[in-house]
Write a protein that holds these residues in place. Structure first.
Motif, short mmCIF file in Angstrom:
data_model
loop_
_atom_site.label_atom_id
_atom_site.label_comp_id
_atom_site.label_asym_id
_atom_site.label_seq_id
_atom_site.Cartn_x
_atom_site.Cartn_y
_atom_site.Cartn_z
N LEU A 116 0.83 -1.21 0.00
CA LEU A 116 0.00 0.00 0.00
C LEU A 116 0.86 1.26 0.00
O LEU A 116 0.48 2.27 -0.58
CB LEU A 116 -0.97 -0.02 1.17
CG LEU A 116 -2.02 -1.13 1.13
CD1 LEU A 116 -2.95 -1.05 2.33
CD2 LEU A 116 -2.81 -1.10 -0.16
N TYR A 130 -5.67 5.15 2.89
CA TYR A 130 -6.51 4.41 3.85
C TYR A 130 -7.88 5.05 4.01
O TYR A 130 -8.83 4.38 4.40
CB TYR A 130 -5.80 4.29 5.20
CG TYR A 130 -4.76 3.21 5.22
CD1 TYR A 130 -5.13 1.87 5.10
CD2 TYR A 130 -3.42 3.51 5.34
CE1 TYR A 130 -4.18 0.87 5.10
CE2 TYR A 130 -2.46 2.51 5.34
CZ TYR A 130 -2.85 1.20 5.23
OH TYR A 130 -1.92 0.20 5.22
N ARG A 131 -7.99 6.30 3.70
CA ARG A 131 -9.29 6.97 3.74
C ARG A 131 -10.23 6.33 2.72
O ARG A 131 -11.43 6.21 2.96
CB ARG A 131 -9.09 8.46 3.44
CG ARG A 131 -10.33 9.26 3.44
CD ARG A 131 -9.96 10.72 3.24
NE ARG A 131 -11.13 11.45 2.86
CZ ARG A 131 -11.10 12.53 2.13
NH1 ARG A 131 -9.95 13.02 1.70
NH2 ARG A 131 -12.21 13.15 1.83
N ARG A 176 -0.23 7.91 2.77
CA ARG A 176 -0.85 6.65 3.22
C ARG A 176 -2.19 6.91 3.91
O ARG A 176 -3.14 6.17 3.67
CB ARG A 176 0.10 5.87 4.12
CG ARG A 176 1.13 5.10 3.31
CD ARG A 176 1.96 4.23 4.22
NE ARG A 176 1.12 3.32 4.97
CZ ARG A 176 1.20 2.01 4.92
NH1 ARG A 176 2.10 1.43 4.18
NH2 ARG A 176 0.40 1.26 5.64
N ALA A 180 -9.48 0.69 3.23
CA ALA A 180 -9.03 0.37 4.59
C ALA A 180 -8.02 -0.76 4.63
O ALA A 180 -7.31 -0.92 5.62
CB ALA A 180 -10.24 0.02 5.46
N SER A 181 -7.95 -1.55 3.56
CA SER A 181 -7.04 -2.69 3.56
C SER A 181 -6.61 -3.01 2.14
O SER A 181 -7.20 -2.53 1.16
CB SER A 181 -7.73 -3.92 4.17
OG SER A 181 -8.77 -4.36 3.31
N LYS A 182 -5.64 -3.86 2.04
CA LYS A 182 -5.17 -4.34 0.74
C LYS A 182 -6.31 -5.07 0.02
O LYS A 182 -6.49 -4.91 -1.19
CB LYS A 182 -3.98 -5.27 0.96
CG LYS A 182 -3.40 -5.88 -0.28
CD LYS A 182 -2.18 -6.73 0.09
CE LYS A 182 -1.69 -7.57 -1.03
NZ LYS A 182 -0.49 -8.35 -0.67
#
Length: 185
Positions: free
Chosen positions: A41, A56-57, A52, A60-62
């Motif tokens: 990420l 993430y906003r 980052r 939330a995850s890969k």
């Protein structure tokens, strides 16, 4: 986070489209270099030119990012086919779709993911094949339309897996699969 909604409720829609799309486009570049299992990420954020926390906003995850990327790829392909075939009818429309498939495979940066992670790509093809076949089948007519669509998509997948620089030959094979007669060269 599902449906790729941002974590914060107050989001400018213009920023949504621009930032989110930039992240997804950057994902294609990073995947073409690293593959899915080594996707970072941080690398995606750097490629997209965002922090980052901004990434993430949106994702939330890969897994959220990869889910959204799959949808993004399909939308890019669908939009490309629609544009290529707009205003055309019959064989011209079908031929434009086939030419788009050849051009898409030749120009798409993620096309060599098969070289990096063949097992991931091959597993994903089982999900993609029926969708691509159904889309091409809509452009065909007659009782053999399902067989023609399936054959053309399998030819396209073969060219994806074992790429050649002969785009004209690839297009000729697709045309043959769907029954488009062309003048001999």
């Amino acid at each position: 986070m599902r449906n790729n909604e941002p974590l914060t409720a107050a989001v400018d829609p213009a920023e949504d489209n621009s930032t989110r799309r930039r992240i997804l486009a950057a994902t294609a570049e990073v995947l073409s270099r690293s593959g899915q299992s080594k996707l970072s990420l941080s690398d995606v954020a750097q490629q997209a030119g965002v922090s980052r926390p901004t990434l993430y906003r949106w994702f939330a995850s890969k897994e959220d990012l990869l889910d959204a990327f799959s949808i993004y790829e399909r939308e890019m392909f669908d939009t490309g086919i629609s544009r290529a075939t707009a205003g055309l009818r019959g064989t011209d429309r079908l031929d434009a779709a086939l030419r788009f498939i050849v051009d898409y495979q030749h120009s798409y940066s993620g096309v060599r993911a098969i070289d990096i992670e063949p097992e991931v790509v091959i597993a994903r093809l089982s999900q993609v094949l029926p969708v691509m076949r159904a889309q091409l089948e809509k452009l065909l007519s007659g009782p053999s339309a399902p067989v023609k669509a399936a054959t053309a998509i399998r030819v396209a997948v073969c060219h994806y897996i074992v790429r050649s620089d002969d785009d004209d030959g690839f297009l000729d094979q697709l045309r043959h699969a769907v029954g488009i007669k062309t003048a001999s060269r």
